[in-house]
Design a protein around this motif. Sequence first.
Motif, PDB file in Angstrom:
ATOM      1  N   HIS A  69      14.582 -27.388  16.797  1.00 26.98           N
ATOM      2  CA  HIS A  69      13.344 -26.589  16.895  1.00 26.98           C
ATOM      3  C   HIS A  69      12.478 -26.771  15.647  1.00 26.98           C
ATOM      4  O   HIS A  69      11.257 -26.887  15.734  1.00 26.98           O
ATOM      5  CB  HIS A  69      13.687 -25.106  17.085  1.00 26.98           C
ATOM      6  N   ARG A  70      13.146 -26.773  14.464  1.00 26.00           N
ATOM      7  CA  ARG A  70      12.377 -26.956  13.214  1.00 26.00           C
ATOM      8  C   ARG A  70      11.691 -28.311  13.204  1.00 26.00           C
ATOM      9  O   ARG A  70      10.516 -28.435  12.842  1.00 26.00           O
ATOM     10  CB  ARG A  70      13.334 -26.862  12.024  1.00 26.00           C
ATOM     11  N   ASN A  71      12.413 -29.368  13.583  1.00 21.40           N
ATOM     12  CA  ASN A  71      11.831 -30.701  13.534  1.00 21.40           C
ATOM     13  C   ASN A  71      10.687 -30.864  14.528  1.00 21.40           C
ATOM     14  O   ASN A  71       9.735 -31.627  14.288  1.00 21.40           O
ATOM     15  CB  ASN A  71      12.919 -31.748  13.824  1.00 21.40           C
ATOM     16  N   PHE A  72      10.762 -30.120  15.645  1.00 16.91           N
ATOM     17  CA  PHE A  72       9.695 -30.208  16.648  1.00 16.91           C
ATOM     18  C   PHE A  72       8.382 -29.641  16.111  1.00 16.91           C
ATOM     19  O   PHE A  72       7.311 -30.211  16.320  1.00 16.91           O
ATOM     20  CB  PHE A  72      10.128 -29.449  17.914  1.00 16.91           C
ATOM     21  N   LEU A  73       8.467 -28.529  15.385  1.00 16.70           N
ATOM     22  CA  LEU A  73       7.245 -27.878  14.904  1.00 16.70           C
ATOM     23  C   LEU A  73       6.791 -28.415  13.545  1.00 16.70           C
ATOM     24  O   LEU A  73       5.604 -28.657  13.325  1.00 16.70           O
ATOM     25  CB  LEU A  73       7.464 -26.354  14.799  1.00 16.70           C
ATOM     26  N   ILE A  74       7.749 -28.629  12.637  1.00 12.24           N
ATOM     27  CA  ILE A  74       7.400 -28.978  11.259  1.00 12.24           C
ATOM     28  C   ILE A  74       7.525 -30.481  11.019  1.00 12.24           C
ATOM     29  O   ILE A  74       6.682 -31.105  10.361  1.00 12.24           O
ATOM     30  CB  ILE A  74       8.304 -28.204  10.278  1.00 12.24           C
TER      31      ILE A  74
ATOM     32  N   ASN B  16       3.214 -27.685   1.584  1.00 13.71           N
ATOM     33  CA  ASN B  16       2.191 -28.394   2.368  1.00 13.71           C
ATOM     34  C   ASN B  16       1.070 -27.457   2.818  1.00 13.71           C
ATOM     35  O   ASN B  16      -0.102 -27.845   2.888  1.00 13.71           O
ATOM     36  CB  ASN B  16       2.847 -29.061   3.585  1.00 13.71           C
ATOM     37  N   VAL B  17       1.448 -26.209   3.161  1.00 14.16           N
ATOM     38  CA  VAL B  17       0.417 -25.229   3.555  1.00 14.16           C
ATOM     39  C   VAL B  17      -0.507 -24.949   2.380  1.00 14.16           C
ATOM     40  O   VAL B  17      -1.742 -24.928   2.522  1.00 14.16           O
ATOM     41  CB  VAL B  17       1.077 -23.923   4.043  1.00 14.16           C
ATOM     42  N   LEU B  18       0.051 -24.757   1.196  1.00 18.62           N
ATOM     43  CA  LEU B  18      -0.791 -24.490   0.015  1.00 18.62           C
ATOM     44  C   LEU B  18      -1.667 -25.696  -0.319  1.00 18.62           C
ATOM     45  O   LEU B  18      -2.825 -25.555  -0.708  1.00 18.62           O
ATOM     46  CB  LEU B  18       0.105 -24.145  -1.177  1.00 18.62           C
ATOM     47  N   VAL B  19      -1.087 -26.917  -0.169  1.00 18.63           N
ATOM     48  CA  VAL B  19      -1.876 -28.124  -0.422  1.00 18.63           C
ATOM     49  C   VAL B  19      -3.050 -28.212   0.544  1.00 18.63           C
ATOM     50  O   VAL B  19      -4.173 -28.581   0.181  1.00 18.63           O
ATOM     51  CB  VAL B  19      -0.977 -29.375  -0.308  1.00 18.63           C
TER      52      VAL B  19
ATOM     53  N   ARG C 167       2.010 -33.227  14.204  1.00 19.75           N
ATOM     54  CA  ARG C 167       0.829 -33.825  13.584  1.00 19.75           C
ATOM     55  C   ARG C 167      -0.474 -33.136  14.057  1.00 19.75           C
ATOM     56  O   ARG C 167      -1.367 -32.868  13.266  1.00 19.75           O
ATOM     57  CB  ARG C 167       0.760 -35.323  13.920  1.00 19.75           C
ATOM     58  N   SER C 168      -0.566 -32.879  15.371  1.00 22.33           N
ATOM     59  CA  SER C 168      -1.767 -32.225  15.922  1.00 22.33           C
ATOM     60  C   SER C 168      -1.938 -30.824  15.328  1.00 22.33           C
ATOM     61  O   SER C 168      -3.057 -30.408  14.964  1.00 22.33           O
ATOM     62  CB  SER C 168      -1.664 -32.148  17.441  1.00 22.33           C
ATOM     63  N   LEU C 169      -0.833 -30.106  15.248  1.00 19.25           N
ATOM     64  CA  LEU C 169      -0.899 -28.766  14.682  1.00 19.25           C
ATOM     65  C   LEU C 169      -1.359 -28.809  13.224  1.00 19.25           C
ATOM     66  O   LEU C 169      -2.184 -28.005  12.772  1.00 19.25           O
ATOM     67  CB  LEU C 169       0.480 -28.097  14.788  1.00 19.25           C
ATOM     68  N   LEU C 170      -0.834 -29.755  12.460  1.00 12.47           N
ATOM     69  CA  LEU C 170      -1.249 -29.884  11.063  1.00 12.47           C
ATOM     70  C   LEU C 170      -2.708 -30.263  10.945  1.00 12.47           C
ATOM     71  O   LEU C 170      -3.439 -29.745  10.071  1.00 12.47           O
ATOM     72  CB  LEU C 170      -0.369 -30.947  10.377  1.00 12.47           C
ATOM     73  N   MET C 171      -3.204 -31.167  11.816  1.00 11.79           N
ATOM     74  CA  MET C 171      -4.605 -31.583  11.753  1.00 11.79           C
ATOM     75  C   MET C 171      -5.559 -30.413  12.039  1.00 11.79           C
ATOM     76  O   MET C 171      -6.609 -30.277  11.412  1.00 11.79           O
ATOM     77  CB  MET C 171      -4.867 -32.732  12.742  1.00 11.79           C
ATOM     78  N   VAL C 172      -5.205 -29.574  13.009  1.00  9.61           N
ATOM     79  CA  VAL C 172      -6.036 -28.380  13.292  1.00  9.61           C
ATOM     80  C   VAL C 172      -6.087 -27.469  12.083  1.00  9.61           C
ATOM     81  O   VAL C 172      -7.148 -26.958  11.694  1.00  9.61           O
ATOM     82  CB  VAL C 172      -5.493 -27.625  14.522  1.00  9.61           C
ATOM     83  N   PHE C 173      -4.920 -27.267  11.446  1.00 12.31           N
ATOM     84  CA  PHE C 173      -4.882 -26.389  10.275  1.00 12.31           C
ATOM     85  C   PHE C 173      -5.673 -26.989   9.119  1.00 12.31           C
ATOM     86  O   PHE C 173      -6.377 -26.292   8.393  1.00 12.31           O
ATOM     87  CB  PHE C 173      -3.426 -26.147   9.870  1.00 12.31           C
ATOM     88  N   LEU C 174      -5.554 -28.326   8.948  1.00 18.67           N
ATOM     89  CA  LEU C 174      -6.327 -28.988   7.893  1.00 18.67           C
ATOM     90  C   LEU C 174      -7.835 -28.868   8.129  1.00 18.67           C
ATOM     91  O   LEU C 174      -8.608 -28.662   7.186  1.00 18.67           O
ATOM     92  CB  LEU C 174      -5.927 -30.461   7.808  1.00 18.67           C
ATOM     93  N   MET C 175      -8.265 -29.021   9.388  1.00 18.75           N
ATOM     94  CA  MET C 175      -9.687 -28.884   9.720  1.00 18.75           C
ATOM     95  C   MET C 175     -10.185 -27.467   9.444  1.00 18.75           C
ATOM     96  O   MET C 175     -11.273 -27.265   8.892  1.00 18.75           O
ATOM     97  CB  MET C 175      -9.919 -29.269  11.177  1.00 18.75           C
TER      98      MET C 175
END
Length: 594
Positions: A371-376, A386-389, A406-414
């Motif tokens: 589950h962790r690897n799927f989300l993170i 990474n969140v603070l960065v 990756r998609s989740l991270l890109m939305v958060f980065l945007m």
Amino acid sequence: MRLLYKLLLLMLINLLSSQAENSFSSLGSFKTLSNAVVKVIEDVWGDDQKSVNFIISINNPENIYVSSIVSDIMLQSSLNPTVGYHVETIEYLKIKQKLPKLSAIVVIETFEDFTNFNKILTSDLISFSSYQGDILLLFLNGELTELNEIFNILWKKQVYNVNAIYEGTNEIVEVKTFFPFKVNNCSDTTPTLINVFENDEFKNDLENFFPDKMKNLKKCTIRVGTSNSSIPYVFASKLPNGTYELSGRDISLIRTLSELLNFEIEFAYVGEEGHLIENGSSSGALKMLLEGKVDLIISDFWLKANRMKFIDNCIPYISQHIAFVIPPGAEFTAFEKYFKPLDSYTWIGLSVVFMSAFLVIYIFEKLPKVHRNFLIGENIKEPYLNVLVAVYGGSQHKLPDRNFARSLLMVFLMFCLVMRTIYTGSLYRYLQAPITHSEAQSIDDMLERDFKFYTVSSILDLLQGQDRINKRLVLFPPDRRNEIINEINTNPNFKGALFRSLTGILYYNQLNYNKTQSMICKEMFMMFHVVIYVPKDFYLKEAINQKIQILIASGLIEFWHKSIIDQRFRRIEEDDEPESIKLDFWSIHSQINT
């Protein structure tokens, strides 16, 4: 009740007439005089539907001659429904000492009769104003030799709207008065013939039966008191010879009045406007007026009820606001400015977003690795970092292997990129602008901030009933005004406000346009009226009032007043700081993105 009174009056008149019928034939000469008086009553007072005080100032009012002419006058004029009567004797008036302020006919036989009338003559008994009432002296025994003295006595009491009527030779009735203002003589009480009554008609028109004696003062001098504490309404420039050259709104007004009424001005320039309190204590220009050293005073005097016991005033010629000088808002510190670009609700929303991100990471870190690897992502070792960065715009050195992560991270980065860009732009505006905390906007706001209210003693009577303000009142002498204003203007932490006329504040700002200026509270305290003060029963009051009304209607006084101030110096602070980003912005932004 009024009808019953008139019926009883007619019955009394008829009774007197019948008693005098046998003797009236021997009094035929009185008939011409009574006809003349009736003509005056009907044509002068009847057209205006006035009431008349009929005053019998004779030691023996039951004298057959007196009763005959009085009863004949009243019998004839009672047929005119537009004229009402108040019939009194001197003895009754000595007790009553009060009459409606109406026109009056005073019946007199001798100079002693006039003296008795003069003893009770006050402005409470009969109006001295030529625009409210008139006095007609009815002499029963022809012209009195003391007529000049009578007019002189009346003029000293400032009673001038008075005529004397009597029967002269050949049954010709004469009307005389006096004109106090003549060239080189400003107190002339010489009797002057103005009309005659012959063959049941007056020679001259009755429209000006009581001449307007105040329309032309023939260059006579009026003493005008003013002060040096009335800038910007009165300016005084000292000349080399020690005299002063005066200018300003109030000086323009009094000089225009002098031109309209044709009088010369003798200025009496004193140090202060002064005060006049309930016990009669006074100072400055007000004291000069009370002591009779000047005829009127003008210096931006406010209309106050407590002064009416001692002096009188002309109609208000301008109205102004009393405002508050308030301290400027304290500037935000650099640390406070970091939080100003976003409002509190936006900060809370962002905090919830970031805390939610950390909470999700925490929960998935506790779950099985699949589950962790799927989300993170399996290759992401420090997700919190990474969140603070992402929040602070750093580079992501490792990206998750899975597409969902990756998609989740890109939305958060945007999201973080947009948030940082907006915050940075708004922060730049705040750091560049001299943004301050808001000034006090109302009386309630000042009370909440625990302000004290600074004022001079002259404004105390205007604060009656203002308990909330009176509890916080601080009195100071006038010579400390500039010191207190400077403290208020330069100290944002000053807990106080100063009462001052709005025009006075604006003029101060205009003088100090390149220096620290006074802030003005948006809420005004009250409106006050500015007047010219004159002595009680002043003969020129109504004439001045008439001319002031003309000048007000023409807009000239308003022009003089506004020319004092450039309205650009009216610093009533508006909330013009950069606007913080609110939650509404984020909802609109999300709708655009979707």
